[in-house]
Design an enzyme around this catalytic site. Structure first.
Site, PDB file in Angstrom:
ATOM      1  CE  LYS A 153      -1.492  -1.695   3.768  1.00 29.72           C
ATOM      2  NZ  LYS A 153      -2.239  -1.897   5.013  1.00 29.72           N
TER       3      LYS A 153
ATOM      4  N   GLY B 297      -6.826   3.493  11.510  1.00 22.53           N
ATOM      5  CA  GLY B 297      -7.302   2.000  11.305  1.00 22.53           C
ATOM      6  C   GLY B 297      -7.658   2.046   9.836  1.00 22.53           C
ATOM      7  CB  THR B 298      -6.458   3.811   6.614  1.00 20.48           C
ATOM      8  OG1 THR B 298      -5.460   4.001   7.029  1.00 20.48           O
ATOM      9  CG2 THR B 298      -7.387   4.968   6.425  1.00 20.48           C
ATOM     10  N   GLY B 299      -5.802   0.935   7.604  1.00 24.87           N
ATOM     11  CA  GLY B 299      -5.122  -0.526   7.210  1.00 24.87           C
ATOM     12  C   GLY B 299      -5.859  -1.592   7.648  1.00 24.87           C
ATOM     13  CB  CYS B 300      -7.722  -2.271  10.619  1.00 30.99           C
ATOM     14  SG  CYS B 300      -6.694  -2.018  12.010  1.00 30.99           S
TER      15      CYS B 300
ATOM     16  CB  THR C 248      -5.184   8.459   8.398  1.00 39.08           C
ATOM     17  OG1 THR C 248      -4.355   8.893   9.736  1.00 39.08           O
ATOM     18  CG2 THR C 248      -5.243   9.382   7.394  1.00 39.08           C
TER      19      THR C 248
HETATM   20  N1  PLP Z   1      -4.418  -0.862  17.143  1.00 35.53           N
HETATM   21  C1  PLP Z   1      -5.069  -1.960  16.762  1.00 35.53           C
HETATM   22  C2  PLP Z   1      -5.582  -3.063  17.612  1.00 35.53           C
HETATM   23  C3  PLP Z   1      -4.429  -2.290  15.139  1.00 35.53           C
HETATM   24  O1  PLP Z   1      -4.944  -3.449  14.845  1.00 35.53           O
HETATM   25  C4  PLP Z   1      -3.899  -1.392  14.652  1.00 35.53           C
HETATM   26  C5  PLP Z   1      -3.787  -1.425  13.249  1.00 35.53           C
HETATM   27  O2  PLP Z   1      -3.456  -1.653  12.392  1.00 35.53           O
HETATM   28  C6  PLP Z   1      -3.561  -0.246  15.165  1.00 35.53           C
HETATM   29  C7  PLP Z   1      -4.090   0.270  16.388  1.00 35.53           C
HETATM   30  C8  PLP Z   1      -2.875   0.920  14.358  1.00 35.53           C
HETATM   31  O3  PLP Z   1      -3.700   1.787  13.814  1.00 35.53           O
HETATM   32  P1  PLP Z   1      -3.133   3.147  13.124  1.00 35.53           P
HETATM   33  O4  PLP Z   1      -1.748   3.097  12.576  1.00 35.53           O
HETATM   34  O5  PLP Z   1      -4.094   3.249  11.848  1.00 35.53           O
HETATM   35  O6  PLP Z   1      -3.563   4.228  14.158  1.00 35.53           O
END
Ligand code: PLP
Length: 279
Positions: free
Chosen positions: A182, A215-218, A213
């Site tokens: 990505k 949680g965009t990956g999740c 942004t």
């Molecule tokens: N917390 C959890 C439980 C996650 O699975 C993730 C995601 O990938 C994150 C935090 C991090 O999220 P972000 O980097 O998008 O803030």
């Protein structure tokens, strides 16, 4: 109704982890179920801590649901320890779970480590061979391969190398081992690179300027998993998921004092299905 399973961390602020995954599954007309690998303490500003679940606790969550439901897709997120990777891989293998999307969650955007070194090694050895799609961002692709991943060429090289890392396992010969690197953090347009083992597909999207942004990956990986459950091929699934993510970002709820969540409820208005039946 199709059932989609998330095996991931719990983010009480709802933007990432299993809560994001379940809301996304709903938006795609799938019934979401989940097992929690780690209870995190976080909000839109930072991650303050994480209470990792033991192998026993994770297994105790998973056994009853995999024995009860027919599962059509699995999204794997934060696996903080070697033990949680092993239980997850074992469950997928033993129950022959289909449409496995592995989001390589290694570190939060705010800089908190969400997976230890042992877990990362185990992820590559045990889970990659079972994956239909692996979705690293630039930093994760670089950490997994040791390559510099800063432009399209680097993304292609990393995707090819990660695909090669998946090969040895013969227990799930049907696994696709596709890789989506990505490009959300690229300096110009957000181009994603998909390698399906034969050729590269590029997905271009204009950069959306927003603070929301978290949680965009999740969200992207669970949207892809739900689309695979609904019968899309990988390319179609990535296209649909990216459309959903874009709409969710453009209509983000603007909550929290840091990097807020996107709008997971946007679903039905932006995703069209040939059968139009998502109930
Ligand atoms: N917390 C959890 C439980 C996650 O699975 C993730 C995601 O990938 C994150 C935090 C991090 O999220 P972000 O980097 O998008 O803030």
């Amino acid at each position: 109704m199709l059932v989609a399973l998330s095996i991931a961390g719990f983010d009480p602020s709802g933007g990432a982890g299993v809560l994001a995954d379940i809301k996304t599954f709903s938006a795609f007309g799938c019934f979401g179920i989940a097992a929690v690998t780690s209870l995190t303490s976080q909000n839109t500003i930072a991650v303050y801590g994480a209470f990792h679940q033991t192998a026993e606790v994770l297994r105790a969550q998973l056994e009853p649901i995999v024995n009860d439901f027919r599962i059509s897709a699995v999204k794997v997120g934060m696996l903080p320890t070697r033990e949680t990777v092993e239980v997850t891989a074992d469950m997928i293998k033993r129950h022959g779970l289909p449409n496995v999307v592995v989001d390589t969650v290694l570190r939060s955007t705010s800089g908190y480590d969400l997976a230890g070194e042992g877990a990362i090694r185990c992820l590559i050895e045990r889970l990659f061979p079972l994956a239909d799609l692996i979705t690293p961002n630039l930093a994760e692709a670089s950490r997994l391969t040791g390559l510099e991943v800063e432009d399209l060429e680097g993304m292609k090289n990393a995707a090819r190398l990660i695909h090669e890392m998946c090969s040895p396992e013969t227990v799930k010969p049907s696994a696709l081992h596709a890789v989506l690197v990505k490009g959300g953090h690229l300096s110009r347009d957000a181009t994603d690179v998909l390698f399906d083992g034969h050729e590269f597909h590029l997905f271009h999207a204009p950069r959306i300027i927003t603070r929301s942004t978290h949680g965009t990956g999740c969200t992207l990986s669970s949207a892809i998993a739900a689309s695979l459950a609904r019968g899309c091929n990988v390319q179609q699934a990535v296209t649909k998921a990216k459309r959903y993510l874009e709409a969710g970002l453009l209509s983000a709820p603007n909550i929290g004092r840091g990097a807020g969540p996107l709008n997971h409820a946007i679903g039905r208005t932006v995703i069209s299905w040939p059968d139009a039946d998502v109930t």
